[in-house]
Design a protein around this motif. Sequence first.
Motif, mmCIF file in Angstrom:
data_model
loop_
_atom_site.group_PDB
_atom_site.id
_atom_site.type_symbol
_atom_site.label_atom_id
_atom_site.label_comp_id
_atom_site.label_asym_id
_atom_site.label_seq_id
_atom_site.Cartn_x
_atom_site.Cartn_y
_atom_site.Cartn_z
ATOM 1 N N ASP A 92 0.833 -1.208 0.000
ATOM 2 C CA ASP A 92 0.000 0.000 0.000
ATOM 3 C C ASP A 92 0.867 1.258 0.000
ATOM 4 O O ASP A 92 0.581 2.227 -0.717
ATOM 5 N N GLU A 93 1.925 1.241 0.811
ATOM 6 C CA GLU A 93 2.822 2.405 0.863
ATOM 7 C C GLU A 93 3.530 2.616 -0.483
ATOM 8 O O GLU A 93 3.669 3.753 -0.947
ATOM 9 N N LEU A 94 3.971 1.531 -1.089
ATOM 10 C CA LEU A 94 4.641 1.636 -2.391
ATOM 11 C C LEU A 94 3.677 2.121 -3.467
ATOM 12 O O LEU A 94 4.066 2.916 -4.332
ATOM 13 N N LYS A 95 2.438 1.657 -3.415
ATOM 14 C CA LYS A 95 1.443 2.088 -4.401
ATOM 15 C C LYS A 95 1.189 3.590 -4.273
ATOM 16 O O LYS A 95 1.101 4.303 -5.276
ATOM 17 N N LYS A 96 1.105 4.060 -3.032
ATOM 18 C CA LYS A 96 0.903 5.494 -2.788
ATOM 19 C C LYS A 96 2.077 6.298 -3.353
ATOM 20 O O LYS A 96 1.875 7.312 -4.030
ATOM 21 N N MET A 97 3.306 5.827 -3.104
ATOM 22 C CA MET A 97 4.487 6.517 -3.633
ATOM 23 C C MET A 97 4.472 6.517 -5.156
ATOM 24 O O MET A 97 4.788 7.534 -5.793
ATOM 25 N N GLU A 98 4.113 5.381 -5.736
ATOM 26 C CA GLU A 98 4.089 5.260 -7.196
ATOM 27 C C GLU A 98 3.057 6.212 -7.806
ATOM 28 O O GLU A 98 3.326 6.864 -8.816
ATOM 29 N N GLU A 99 1.897 6.318 -7.180
ATOM 30 C CA GLU A 99 0.856 7.223 -7.672
ATOM 31 C C GLU A 99 1.316 8.677 -7.610
ATOM 32 O O GLU A 99 1.042 9.465 -8.527
ATOM 33 N N SER A 146 12.715 11.261 -6.579
ATOM 34 C CA SER A 146 11.516 10.557 -6.108
ATOM 35 C C SER A 146 11.532 9.101 -6.566
ATOM 36 O O SER A 146 11.207 8.192 -5.792
ATOM 37 N N TYR A 147 11.922 8.874 -7.803
ATOM 38 C CA TYR A 147 11.971 7.509 -8.317
ATOM 39 C C TYR A 147 13.055 6.693 -7.610
ATOM 40 O O TYR A 147 12.836 5.531 -7.264
ATOM 41 N N GLU A 148 14.214 7.299 -7.358
ATOM 42 C CA GLU A 148 15.288 6.606 -6.639
ATOM 43 C C GLU A 148 14.858 6.272 -5.206
ATOM 44 O O GLU A 148 15.165 5.201 -4.691
ATOM 45 N N THR A 149 14.137 7.204 -4.573
ATOM 46 C CA THR A 149 13.620 6.971 -3.230
ATOM 47 C C THR A 149 12.629 5.814 -3.242
ATOM 48 O O THR A 149 12.643 4.952 -2.349
ATOM 49 N N TYR A 150 11.791 5.772 -4.258
ATOM 50 C CA TYR A 150 10.827 4.680 -4.418
ATOM 51 C C TYR A 150 11.556 3.338 -4.532
ATOM 52 O O TYR A 150 11.196 2.373 -3.858
ATOM 53 N N GLN A 169 14.613 2.576 -3.553
ATOM 54 C CA GLN A 169 15.293 2.272 -2.290
ATOM 55 C C GLN A 169 14.291 1.782 -1.244
ATOM 56 O O GLN A 169 14.565 0.839 -0.506
ATOM 57 N N THR A 170 13.136 2.422 -1.188
ATOM 58 C CA THR A 170 12.093 2.017 -0.253
ATOM 59 C C THR A 170 11.626 0.597 -0.560
ATOM 60 O O THR A 170 11.431 -0.218 0.350
ATOM 61 N N GLN A 171 11.484 0.285 -1.832
ATOM 62 C CA GLN A 171 11.080 -1.055 -2.259
ATOM 63 C C GLN A 171 12.117 -2.097 -1.786
ATOM 64 O O GLN A 171 11.751 -3.132 -1.241
ATOM 65 N N GLN A 172 13.391 -1.800 -1.961
ATOM 66 C CA GLN A 172 14.451 -2.706 -1.505
ATOM 67 C C GLN A 172 14.449 -2.840 0.022
ATOM 68 O O GLN A 172 14.605 -3.938 0.553
ATOM 69 N N ASP A 173 14.263 -1.730 0.708
ATOM 70 C CA ASP A 173 14.222 -1.749 2.176
ATOM 71 C C ASP A 173 13.066 -2.613 2.681
ATOM 72 O O ASP A 173 13.229 -3.390 3.628
ATOM 73 N N PHE A 174 11.896 -2.468 2.035
ATOM 74 C CA PHE A 174 10.742 -3.267 2.428
ATOM 75 C C PHE A 174 11.008 -4.753 2.207
ATOM 76 O O PHE A 174 10.657 -5.578 3.049
#
Length: 170
Positions: free
Chosen positions: A53-60, A91-95, A97-102
């Motif tokens: 859900d968090e990743l989807k929000k970031m992607e949107e 923003s895309y790099e943060t996304y 990195q967040t995906q890898q962290d999750f």
Amino acid sequence: MKKILLALALMLPMGAMAQAKFGHFNAQEIIAAMPEMAKAQTDMEAMQKQFADELKKMEEEIQTKTADYEKQRDALPESIRTRRETELRTSYETYQQTQQDFQQQLQKAYQEQVGAIQKRVLDAVKKIGDAGGFVYIVDASGALTGSSLPYISTTLSTDVSPELKKELGL
């Protein structure tokens, strides 16, 4: 006389082996029956959904910013265009990195939960082994060791799964 002593000496280890107790169990079956495993799976699914859900929000948000930028790009001054492109890239790099962290957090949480379950099973196996006088007890499925045994004689080895289930309260 020497031949009789030699024959007895050779037969003694065989007699000792015949009295040795060997056991086996199926860790996959035992672990699957444990309520802790069902809870671990539920916890992991909940954590995975939260992360998704968090990743989807970031992607949107990234898609919205990208669409807005695309609409305004030609009308923007060079300095603002460059700044917005940098923001989008960041923003895309943060996304990513967040995906890898999750993924790492999920993997760590899974290992911790399953590790605790496996430790509980191994402790119960040791307790049964000590109490029953077993020489060894092996996991026939290989779930705990990562590899299964190529053959186990179920007639010469005792299946300790019922005792293990009782020890674990299953």
